[in-house]
Design a protein around this motif. Structure first.
Motif, PDB file in Angstrom:
ATOM      1  N   LYS A   4      32.151  36.964  46.097  1.00 40.21           N
ATOM      2  CA  LYS A   4      32.722  36.085  45.084  1.00 40.21           C
ATOM      3  C   LYS A   4      32.645  36.794  43.739  1.00 40.21           C
ATOM      4  O   LYS A   4      31.616  37.379  43.395  1.00 40.21           O
ATOM      5  N   ILE A   6      32.020  36.741  40.132  1.00 43.15           N
ATOM      6  CA  ILE A   6      31.360  35.884  39.135  1.00 43.15           C
ATOM      7  C   ILE A   6      31.971  36.129  37.765  1.00 43.15           C
ATOM      8  O   ILE A   6      32.308  35.195  37.035  1.00 43.15           O
ATOM      9  N   LYS A   7      32.094  37.404  37.397  1.00 39.08           N
ATOM     10  CA  LYS A   7      32.797  37.809  36.178  1.00 39.08           C
ATOM     11  C   LYS A   7      33.818  38.869  36.587  1.00 39.08           C
ATOM     12  O   LYS A   7      33.504  39.768  37.366  1.00 39.08           O
ATOM     13  N   ARG A  66      28.175  37.105  49.446  1.00 37.74           N
ATOM     14  CA  ARG A  66      27.886  35.848  50.143  1.00 37.74           C
ATOM     15  C   ARG A  66      27.408  36.085  51.567  1.00 37.74           C
ATOM     16  O   ARG A  66      26.941  35.165  52.218  1.00 37.74           O
ATOM     17  N   LYS A 147      37.867  35.458  37.928  1.00 33.44           N
ATOM     18  CA  LYS A 147      36.645  34.680  38.160  1.00 33.44           C
ATOM     19  C   LYS A 147      36.857  33.707  39.328  1.00 33.44           C
ATOM     20  O   LYS A 147      37.893  33.058  39.436  1.00 33.44           O
ATOM     21  N   ASP A 148      35.859  33.654  40.205  1.00 32.07           N
ATOM     22  CA  ASP A 148      35.818  32.753  41.361  1.00 32.07           C
ATOM     23  C   ASP A 148      36.708  33.182  42.524  1.00 32.07           C
ATOM     24  O   ASP A 148      36.798  32.458  43.528  1.00 32.07           O
ATOM     25  N   ASP A 149      37.357  34.328  42.427  1.00 33.09           N
ATOM     26  CA  ASP A 149      38.095  34.840  43.588  1.00 33.09           C
ATOM     27  C   ASP A 149      37.123  35.122  44.727  1.00 33.09           C
ATOM     28  O   ASP A 149      35.995  35.582  44.506  1.00 33.09           O
ATOM     29  N   ILE A 150      37.573  34.849  45.945  1.00 34.11           N
ATOM     30  CA  ILE A 150      36.799  35.134  47.149  1.00 34.11           C
ATOM     31  C   ILE A 150      37.546  36.204  47.938  1.00 34.11           C
ATOM     32  O   ILE A 150      38.704  36.013  48.316  1.00 34.11           O
TER      33      ILE A 150
END
Length: 327
Positions: A4, A6-7, A66, A147-150
């Protein structure tokens, strides 16, 4: 299995060895700026060299793992840490679930490559996983990571209990063959080289050229003593490639890089040899370079030497990792 973001950092994208076969449609190759670092990163993870890597610029992203992973970092030294503990580049690294990878600062070089064993899940477009930013295709949704891409990856084959740097690595001696001397860039003469007047031919090779801030994945703009064309001439838009050196109307040069257009109308006075493009990719704005004109044979021999070097790295890394993971 996934990470993930975060920045996001600046312009972190998924790239592979490039998109070939689309130039007749006006679609450039894209791909990793530093092919040597991209392939080496994959080999350190026992991947084939078609797998995409995450190309990282400064400032780099902050990434949460993760799941457990086997990774490698190559290219620029961006002072990487996992859970605030420094980790080396050009090594194979085991990363435990919930660990955070981040990059503190640029120590040397311009961009790094992050590979994972099994490869990153990416959108394939025209037989390549590379991100084409202008067309919004390939890679991860055709754009830079946010941000928040998986980003998913294939499950690794080892039970991981702790973060660990594995003992084998690509030596500084091997890296120096590719990246040193850092500011000498070899090139062959281009189709319009003889358009330069005699003074400009000497200027091109004997004076330094400074990389400007207006440089990116499309091209590095240069500043130096002005280059002049013998007579005012118009050039029909003609094919260009990564490494093509053109003279702009200002008299300064530009070196086309991975995201270059497929044709251009400025005189093509030289072409950086393929074996020196990794070195070129690791230069930053403000750095000075000198061009050295070489013959076709040297250009071919050095490319063959780099390919042989990569083949040796691939074989050695695959043997070591398979031995360590016992599969």
């Amino acid at each position: 299995m996934s990470i993930k973001i975060i920045k996001p950092g600046v312009l972190a994208t998924l790239q592979d060895a490039g998109r070939w076969g689309g130039r007749s449609m006006g679609i450039g190759c894209s791909g990793a700026m530093d092919i040597f670092a991209m392939k080496s990163a994959n080999y350190l993870c026992a991947n084939d060299d078609r797998q995409p890597i995450i190309e990282i610029n400064v400032p780099g992203p902050q990434i949460l793992f993760r799941q457990d992973a086997v990774i490698s970092l190559t290219g620029a030294d961006l002072a990487a840490t996992i859970n605030e503990k420094a980790i080396p580049f050009w090594r194979t690294i085991i990363v435990k679930k919930d660990s955070v990878l981040q990059f503190k600062q640029a120590v040397s070089g311009a961009r790094a490559c992050l590979a994972v064993q099994g490869g990153w899940a990416a959108q394939e477009w025209l037989n390549s996983y590379s991100t084409h930013l202008k067309l919004g295709a390939g890679g991860y949704r055709g754009r830079a990571l946010q941000k928040d891409d998986i980003i998913n990856f294939t499950a690794n084959k080892i039970l991981i209990t702790e973060n660990k740097v594995l003992p084998w690595y690509i030596s500084q001696h091997e890296l120096d063959k590719i990246y040193q001397p850092r500011n000498i860039i070899r090139c062959i003469k281009g189709p319009e080289y003889d358009w330069l007047d005699e003074n400009s031919k000497h200027t091109f090779e004997e004076n330094d050229h400074t990389i400007q801030n207006q440089s990116d994945r499309m091209g590095y703009r240069l500043k130096g003593k002005s280059l002049s064309i013998k007579h005012p001439m118009e050039l029909i838009s003609s094919a260009v490639d990564s490494g093509t050196v053109q003279v702009l109307p200002t008299g300064n040069g530009i070196v086309l890089m991975a995201d270059h257009q497929t044709t251009g109308g400025y005189p093509r006075i030289a072409s950086v040899i393929k074996a020196d493009l990794p070195k070129m990719a690791q230069l930053n704005p403000g750095q000075k370079i000198f061009f050295k004109i070489v013959g076709i044979k040297e250009a071919e021999d050095t490319l063959i030497s780099m390919q042989e070097q990569l083949a040796a790295i691939r074989s050695a890394c695959r043997f070591q990792l398979k031995k360590y993971l016992q599969y």
